[in-house]
Design an enzyme around this catalytic site. Sequence first.
Site, short mmCIF file in Angstrom:
data_model
loop_
_atom_site.label_atom_id
_atom_site.label_comp_id
_atom_site.label_asym_id
_atom_site.label_seq_id
_atom_site.Cartn_x
_atom_site.Cartn_y
_atom_site.Cartn_z
CD1 TRP A 112 40.28 70.36 83.94
CD2 TRP A 112 41.56 71.22 82.32
NE1 TRP A 112 41.27 69.47 83.69
CE2 TRP A 112 42.08 69.97 82.69
CE3 TRP A 112 42.18 71.93 81.30
CZ2 TRP A 112 43.20 69.43 82.09
CZ3 TRP A 112 43.30 71.40 80.72
CH2 TRP A 112 43.81 70.17 81.10
CG HIS A 138 26.36 73.03 79.13
ND1 HIS A 138 25.65 74.02 78.47
CD2 HIS A 138 26.10 73.23 80.45
CE1 HIS A 138 25.01 74.76 79.35
NE2 HIS A 138 25.26 74.30 80.56
#
Length: 172
Positions: A112, A138
């Site tokens: 999430w 990321h």
Amino acid sequence: MLESAPIFTNRFQNLLWSRKAFVDSVKVYNHSYIYMPAFSMKTGTGPSLRVYYTLEDFGAKQAVLFANPNFLRDIGKFWKSKGIHAKRLSTGLFLVSAALGLCEEVTIYGFWPFSVDLHGKFISHHYYDNVLPDSGFHAMPEEFLQLWFLHKSGVLRMQLEPCEDPLTQPSA
């Protein structure tokens, strides 16, 4: 499967002084695997080998898995072709990729990319700290979107809510 995040550096001082504390902390995982990026980057080799030898020295039940650099490279190219443009893929996406190649059914939880859950409650992005991921390192929203597409097409199952709520479970 446990991932080899900076927990070894931050919580266990690179296993230079906290080896028993580390082994004690992973006992709860019984015969699980610990994924280590020993050969994916130069800075991963030393800590990865320390984890391996620490578990071996203490006779722990966990096994260490080292990722094949060719697999990591090929998975990186694959996801880049699907629109994930990050300095480095998350360990979680590497592990999901491996699971999709090894398992008949894959269910994932914890992917999430937002700082709040579906109910507006703050959540952390790691099981070991409350630090948000570095957006320059990321590409969590891009990873989530690709995993969501796989979920919608039936390739894997994405669990967005906790598997069970202990407050609503009948007592024995």
